[in-house]
Design a protein around this motif. Structure first.
Motif, short mmCIF file in Angstrom:
data_model
loop_
_atom_site.label_atom_id
_atom_site.label_comp_id
_atom_site.label_asym_id
_atom_site.label_seq_id
_atom_site.Cartn_x
_atom_site.Cartn_y
_atom_site.Cartn_z
N ILE A 1 -13.90 11.88 35.27
CA ILE A 1 -15.05 12.31 34.48
C ILE A 1 -16.35 11.97 35.21
O ILE A 1 -17.28 12.78 35.26
N GLU B 1 -16.82 11.66 38.46
CA GLU B 1 -16.99 12.62 39.56
C GLU B 1 -17.52 13.94 39.04
O GLU B 1 -18.37 14.58 39.66
N GLY B 2 -16.98 14.36 37.89
CA GLY B 2 -17.44 15.61 37.27
C GLY B 2 -18.92 15.55 36.93
O GLY B 2 -19.66 16.52 37.10
N GLN B 3 -19.35 14.39 36.43
CA GLN B 3 -20.77 14.23 36.09
C GLN B 3 -21.62 14.27 37.36
O GLN B 3 -22.69 14.88 37.38
N LEU C 1 -20.91 15.71 40.27
CA LEU C 1 -20.92 17.06 40.85
C LEU C 1 -21.77 18.03 40.02
O LEU C 1 -22.51 18.84 40.57
N GLY C 2 -21.64 17.93 38.71
CA GLY C 2 -22.41 18.81 37.83
C GLY C 2 -23.90 18.50 37.92
O GLY C 2 -24.74 19.40 37.96
N ALA D 1 -25.28 19.88 41.10
CA ALA D 1 -25.53 21.32 41.05
C ALA D 1 -26.88 21.61 40.39
O ALA D 1 -27.62 22.49 40.83
N GLN D 2 -27.19 20.85 39.35
CA GLN D 2 -28.47 21.10 38.68
C GLN D 2 -29.65 20.67 39.54
O GLN D 2 -30.68 21.33 39.57
N MET E 1 -22.94 26.21 46.18
CA MET E 1 -22.64 24.78 46.24
C MET E 1 -22.12 24.41 47.63
O MET E 1 -21.48 25.21 48.29
N LEU F 1 -17.56 11.92 48.06
CA LEU F 1 -17.95 11.01 46.98
C LEU F 1 -17.34 9.63 47.19
O LEU F 1 -16.18 9.51 47.56
#
Lengths: 159, 778
Positions: free
Chosen positions: B659, B661-663, B665-666, B669-670, B704, B710
């Motif tokens: 989770i 890592e997902g945060q 990466l997301g 992107a922003q 991307m 990471l």
């Protein structure tokens, strides 16, 4: 002020139904408001984001840019027809495994495009996946895990 | 089933199945019997006097039930700003404009009708008689004492608030400076744009005629309080539900006019009223972000140690004080120095109104701006003084030995900035290693051989996370041994339910599948704060685990009676109470024994394994990270490609690395979107020109970086019972300066100085190169 209604018939997720629709009614509205299939989400209303993607006679279309009457006589598939809680579709299972969704709003659109892609080509290539992804916006994930999910689904798929 | 088996593991999310199957319920998916639809008529002008608003034609349209103007809702309060006190409150927004409109897109009238198409057609019949006034789009100009346009005459100017920070003796440091850097940095305006727009459904027909407001919000409990305040109701009259929420990123921790208007209309009509924001509306009606100008001076000694910094910044807050209006200015000034010592510091940060959409927080709040200024300044000092920029950063960095480190600044609402833990130099070293720092000369040469310019940006930052004031957790075990957790957090994509279930499962040493987490309904979870400021997992997670601990302690007492043992002789293992002699009692049986259908077990004062916990936050937990971005620029076309990206982050004890890592990466992107493409532009009439995804370009999968390396470190926070800090925003916070620094590095040989956060589109990069060429010729 009522516009003249148009009689139409379509099959959605295997169920046939008849409708008298305003000519301007969108397919997304027919699915969401009339049939109450709300898994198809409208993110922009201008065909840019891909959240509203459904399959029309097997081909992915933007339901927010498709008139309901364009689906007259057609088969429509929405996210509600893909997978079950007990048996997710392999693409859905891969999304869960690779953490390819966060808020999940855009996800049904990605899944529908992916379902069509995997039907066309049992083991889609990286290029095919990349080109499919170009049609969809996601604001949460940064896409890497979505790409990873689709690639792993392609790897494990039977040719 | 050993303890600690789930915390730290990449447990797949329990949220996913419903979302993947199309079974989620976003607010647009909801219907209520006899529901009506609201359309908002918005100002077509940036700044104008309202002479008259005529709704008679709209009201006469068949199917229209109600039309309201600003005059009709004058008796209700203005929308509060929770971080703003004092005279700046003159700039609070009314739910519908009265007397003047101050931005194109400001709500002027609502029309409520039987269906959304009728509402839309009737809205077009509302006649607005407006007299256009001069408008202001330049916050710096607006902040001056002779500003040509004043939005709120009673304010006497356009500054709604000035945040000040003062640490040490700045003047003495400048007097002794060996080198002084003087710079102005511009941060442009962009927005979060979650894939789900905003939307509300106000239903006055529920039990007891209470109002139920379902809203796409990040903070249902605070929203309940705001609504009660504006309407003059008791919180007990209101139920707020955050259903499935399709992303927030800060723009949904705001209290918006439509949330009140739908309730007012629903109460007047006695019928449910729904409003779903269109994407075009979202661009003008949902808060914007970031736009600031920073004038920064840094004093440096002969060794490259930065001895002092002064900052004067202006934030363009748009036309009104948002719910979180001065937080961006406050955070960017309080956090400017990031991981660097800089013992003397003075800041003056103005929040200023202009005729744009109100500005508030977006992932990172004021941090990305601060990091941009500090890191570009570090690079500038390094270049001007001929010191290696990594070495310069090391010379100035706080070390683990400095912890805790009282920075002498404060963030509005959150409190004193006292860094709690972290190894900033270690984090920098690891990120450079991941990024292949030592081999960058080869990549540079390779790029040059292909006619490309290679650049590397380094971005080190410290970030406020896991702020208070508190969060709630409530854990109940039923007779089947299944566990229900209620949390005051209100997640909208973060995976907080899974994280909380991991913590509770570990505490009780049970299977995570037997845990259900509920959130986002003020009648189900009566007390809570919400999800923002990277606080959900760390703060709500701590509260839930503390509640689970209380359940376990109680279970041991009940089990002692059942096993005819002393509570102190029992241990808890694998979801059961055990004696030294091998007897055991499982959680389900203990929960069954604790129900009211039995005699009260001795030694306990209340029935049921049902315990609540508040986690009261003693102070801010500060996360940190280093981003290293490598780019190539084609100087002929201005095209920029990210060829390498490394992040090493530290958010304390990790609950779920997948989770996190997902945060990251997301968030990345922003940040990249804002730095590479995204920009809100205004036209010559002061109206927003970018109102669709065709004009406002967000990153797609192809934009991307191919590969993001990471790494993570874990410096547990002493302020959290389980060592956790927040991870939601760092990906965004670090990426802005990393990209800008890389552009600055790549273009430095051409004589270009980078003093903004972009967006670094190909034309923008070409403009930078051309300007430097022109300057050289001149």
């Amino acid at each position: 002020m009522t516009s003249s209604a148009f009689q139409m018939t379509l099959t959605v997720n295997g169920e046939r139904s008849d409708h008298a629709v305003r000519p301007r009614l969108l397919l997304s509205e027919l699915l969401r408001d009339t049939l109450r299939l709300t898994g198809t989400h409208v993110g922009c209303g201008t065909g840019a984001c891909g959240s509203c993607t459904v399959l029309l006679d097997g081909e992915p279309v933007r339901s927010c840019l498709t008139l309901a009457v364009q689906a007259d006589g057609s088969e429509v598939e929405t996210i509600e027809s893909v997978g079950t809680p007990e048996a997710l579709h392999p693409v859905q299972a891969a999304f869960n495994k690779s953490h390819a969704l966060q808020c999940g709003f855009c996800t049904p659109g990605f899944i529908m495009s992916a379902v069509a892609l995997f039907r066309r080509s049992a083991k889609p290539s990286g290029e095919q996946i990349d080109s499919m992804l170009q049609g969809h916006l996601c604001r949460c994930t940064g896409y890497r895990n979505i790409k990873e999910a689709l690639r792993s689904a392609a790897e494990t798929a039977e040719a | 089933m050993a303890a600690g088996r789930l915390v730290g593991a990449p447990v797949p999310r329990m949220e996913d199945a419903r979302l993947l199957l199309g079974q989620a319920q976003f607010v647009a998916d909801l219907e209520a019997p006899r529901m009506l639809h609201m359309e908002v008529v918005r100002s077509p002008m940036a700044h104008a006097a309202i002479n008259n608003v005529d709704v008679s034609e709209a009201l006469a349209f068949p199917g229209v039930r109600l039309a309201l103007t600003g005059e009709d809702v004058l008796s209700y309060g203005k929308l509060p700003s929770i971080d703003l006190a004092g005279p700046g409150n003159a700039a609070l927004q009314r739910m519908l404009a009265v007397g003047r409109v101050r931005f194109a897109g400001e709500p002027v009238t609502i029309v409520v009708a039987d269906d959304p198409w009728i509402a839309k057609e009737a809205a077009a019949l509302v006649s607005l008689d407006l007299t256009e006034m001069p408008f202001s789009l330049d916050a710096e100009e607006a902040s001056g004492s002779s500003a040509p346009v004043v939005l709120y005459p009673e304010l006497g100017g356009n500054i709604i608030h000035t945040a000040r920070q003062s640490v040490g003796d700045v003047d003495a440091a400048f007097a002794e400076a060996h080198h002084v850097v003087d710079a102005t940095y511009r941060v442009h305006r962009y927005l979060a744009a979650p894939m789900e727009t905003r939307g509300v459904l106000a239903d006055p027909t529920g039990a007891g005629r209470r109002i139920t407001l379902t809203s796409s919000t990040q903070f249902p409990h605070l929203l309940r309080g705001f609504l009660a305040g504006v309407l003059g109701l008791s919180e007990g009259d209101i139920r707020v539900i955050a259903p499935d929420v399709g992303g927030g990123f800060g723009v949904k921790c705001e209290f918006y006019p439509e949330e009140v208007l739908a309730v007012v209309a629903a109460r007047k009509l006695g019928r449910p009223v729904k409003w779903i924001e269109s994407r075009e509306e979202h661009f003008v009606a949902t808060t914007h972000a970031r736009e600031q100008v920073h004038h920064l001076r840094a004093a440096v000694d002969a060794e490259g140690v930065v001895t002092a910094v002064t900052l004067r910044s202006v934030t363009d807050n748009g036309a009104a004080a948002a719910t979180l209006s001065v937080t961006p200015a406050s955070i960017s000034s309080a956090m400017l120095r990031g991981p660097y010592r800089v013992p003397n510091y003075r800041a003056e940060s103005h929040s200023v109104v202009t005729n744009k959409t109100p500005l508030a927080v977006y992932r990172g709040a004021g941090h990305p701006q601060a990091v941009l200024c500090m890191e570009l300044t570090m690079d500038r000092i390094a270049r001007e003084m001929g010191i290696d920029r990594v070495e310069l950063r090391r010379r100035n960095m706080l070390t683990p030995a400095d912890m805790p480190s009282d920075r002498g600044t404060a963030i509005v609402l959150a409190g004193a900035v006292i860094y709690d833990s972290g190894d900033y130099p270690g984090c920098l070293d690891r990120a450079l290693e991941l990024a292949g720092w030592t081999s960058r000369a080869e990549r540079e040469a390779d790029a040059r051989s292909r006619g490309k310019l290679h650049g590397v940006g380094i971005s080190c930052f410290v970030e406020e996370t896991a702020i208070g004031p508190y969060e709630t957790g409530h854990v109940r075990v039923d007779g089947s041994g299944k566990v229900t957790v209620l949390t005051g957090a209100s997640p909208h994509g973060q995976g907080t339910a899974t994280a909380i279930a991991q913590l509770v499962a570990d505490e009780l040493e049970i299977d995570i599948a037997s845990i259900i987490v509920h959130h986002g309904d003020t009648d189900v979870v009566p007390d809570g704060v919400g999800t923002f400021a990277s606080r959900g997992g760390a703060i709500a997670g701590a509260a839930a685990r503390l509640a689970a601990r209380k359940v376990k302690e109680k279970a041991l007492v009940v089990a002692a009676e059942m096993l005819q043992a002393k509570p102190g002789d029992l241990v808890w293992a694998e979801g059961e109470a055990r004696t030294a002699t091998g007897a055991s009692m499982p959680l389900a049986a203990i929960a069954g024994r604790s129900t009211a259908w039995n005699a009260m077990p001795s030694g306990i004062s209340s029935f049921n394994l049902d315990e609540k916990a508040h986690h009261q936050v003693p102070g801010i937990a500060f996360a940190n990270a280093t981003h290293v971005c490598s780019i190539e620029i084609d100087p002929e076309t201005g095209e920029l490609e990210i060829v390498g990206y490394a992040v090493v982050h530290d958010c304390g004890t990790v609950i779920n690395p997948m989770i996190i890592e997902g945060q990251v990466l997301g968030g990345l992107a922003q940040g990249l979107g804002g730095t590479l493409f995204e920009e809100l532009r205004y036209d010559e009439k002061g109206r927003l020109a970018t109102k669709s995804f065709a004009d406002y370009l967000m990153p797609t999968a192809a934009d991307m970086p191919q590969d993001v390396a990471l790494g993570s470190m874990e410096s547990p926070s002493p302020l959290n019972p389980f060592g956790m800090k927040g991870a939601g925003e760092g990906g965004t916070t670090g990426s802005v300066a990393a990209v800008a620094g890389a552009v600055a590095d790549a273009l430095a040989p051409l004589g270009v100085t980078v003093a903004s956060d972009g967006p670094f589109t190909p034309p923008a990069i070409r403009r930078l190169i051309r300007a430097a060429e022109t300057a050289k010729v001149a």
